[in-house]
Design a protein around this motif. Sequence first.
Motif, short mmCIF file in Angstrom:
data_model
loop_
_atom_site.label_atom_id
_atom_site.label_comp_id
_atom_site.label_asym_id
_atom_site.label_seq_id
_atom_site.Cartn_x
_atom_site.Cartn_y
_atom_site.Cartn_z
N ALA A 1 28.56 23.62 -7.02
CA ALA A 1 27.75 22.47 -7.48
C ALA A 1 26.97 21.86 -6.33
N ILE A 2 27.58 21.81 -5.15
CA ILE A 2 26.89 21.23 -3.99
C ILE A 2 25.70 22.09 -3.59
N THR A 3 25.89 23.42 -3.53
CA THR A 3 24.77 24.29 -3.14
C THR A 3 23.68 24.29 -4.21
N ASP A 4 24.08 24.17 -5.46
CA ASP A 4 23.08 24.11 -6.53
C ASP A 4 22.25 22.83 -6.43
N LEU A 5 22.91 21.71 -6.16
CA LEU A 5 22.20 20.44 -6.07
C LEU A 5 21.30 20.41 -4.82
N ALA A 6 21.75 21.03 -3.74
CA ALA A 6 20.90 21.11 -2.55
C ALA A 6 19.64 21.92 -2.84
N ARG A 7 19.80 23.00 -3.58
CA ARG A 7 18.65 23.81 -3.97
C ARG A 7 17.68 23.00 -4.82
N ARG A 8 18.20 22.23 -5.75
CA ARG A 8 17.36 21.40 -6.60
C ARG A 8 16.67 20.29 -5.79
N ALA A 9 17.39 19.75 -4.81
CA ALA A 9 16.83 18.67 -4.01
C ALA A 9 15.62 19.14 -3.21
N LEU A 10 15.65 20.39 -2.74
CA LEU A 10 14.56 20.91 -1.93
C LEU A 10 13.38 21.40 -2.77
N GLY A 11 13.60 21.59 -4.06
CA GLY A 11 12.51 22.02 -4.94
C GLY A 11 11.86 23.30 -4.47
N VAL B 1 19.39 27.19 2.69
CA VAL B 1 19.83 26.67 1.40
C VAL B 1 19.89 27.76 0.34
N ALA B 2 18.86 28.60 0.25
CA ALA B 2 18.86 29.67 -0.74
C ALA B 2 19.98 30.66 -0.45
N ALA B 3 20.17 31.00 0.83
CA ALA B 3 21.23 31.94 1.20
C ALA B 3 22.60 31.40 0.82
N HIS B 4 22.83 30.12 1.10
CA HIS B 4 24.12 29.53 0.75
C HIS B 4 24.31 29.50 -0.77
#
Length: 399
Positions: free
Chosen positions: A330-340, A368-371
């Motif tokens: 969930a954290i990595t998914d939200l980070a991906r969303r935050a960066l757009g 971020v994408a790699a994580h």
Amino acid sequence: MDLNFTPEEQAFRDEVRAFMRTDLPADVAAKVKGGKRLTRDDHVRWMTALSKRGWLGVNWPTEYGGTGWSPVQRHIFEEECAAAGGPRIIAFGVNMVAPVIMKFGTAEQKAHYLPRILDLTDWWCQGYSEPGAGSDLASLKTRAVRDGDHYVVNGQKTWTTLGQHADWIFCLVRTDPQAAKPQEGISFLLIDMKTPGITVRPIILLDGEHEVNEVFFDDVRVPVGNRIGEENLGWTYAKYLLTHERTNIAGVGLSKEALRHLKTIARDQLKNGRPLIEDPIFRARMAQIEIDLMALEMTNLRVLADVQAGGAPGAESSILKIKGTEVRQAITDLARRALGPYALPFQSEALDGGFNGEPIGPGYAAPVAAHYFNMRKLSIFGGSNEIQKNIIAKASLGL
């Protein structure tokens, strides 16, 4: 459970922080903080520093050279390691096969293998999964046929994490193909990776990383003395190991540091001219993750306390595995969303140390994408989350 740290525990936290400042290699910490790839040497230097301090066997009893730390001390250590940028300890030797050797190994096996794990003489990897036996591990087909004082092993293991670096592999092998139940015909072997007949082939993951491998065994001769416990009882030892693996997968300290980093991204990124962290929908998602992480932390401490009292993690380890992997995903998914759009390009080369190219977006965007890609595996390895739910239903709910 008292949720407040005692003065002694606070003093221990200060001791760990001081150690991180003086003994954690700065270049390694910078790689971890920047989401860069780590080399074998990076891991070895960090674990060597821990070994010299006597802090590598954090969950080992003192009689085997471990720290003898309480669950709270181990929790503090993990939290401070993650906050300082310390790489996670490679678990296969110190946290997975070592507890099995301690509980089921002979005196000779304990005297030989355990010191070599602590002083980093041996790097271990895990030989469980096969192309047709992942979560259904009892379907494994790698054979070990007795030939005098040796077993002759033939078969294939897959998803062998960091097997390209390993000196030894602990393996589940089938020693009785006629057993009434598939679980009853499996043995647990320790195999030297330098033995003739072993071939390691890389598997490159979505993030471009050579993290896992295929390992082939062609007439590999393994001394019978390298078997843990009794022949055909390996499933018992494997289950014991898996409970420790699933407990370790919880990764509370890593998730807390990842959440702190997510908040930094959310403060920096803008939505409609305002910091993303002020967006009510995004804040609600982040708050839910933080609540789940706090609950996971308390559950993890309770399980560790039970282990400290002499028990072994049971179905509770499955709860930790499920929730821990869900939180980290969930954290990595939200980070991906935050960066757009900055999270869409994937610069694999930007994750290598010494990269001097032009990054796409903010400097923290590259990994971020790699994580995100890499964390997809968490709900599968160590036994898929669906399997863990079955274990909980049977062991805890009686269904």
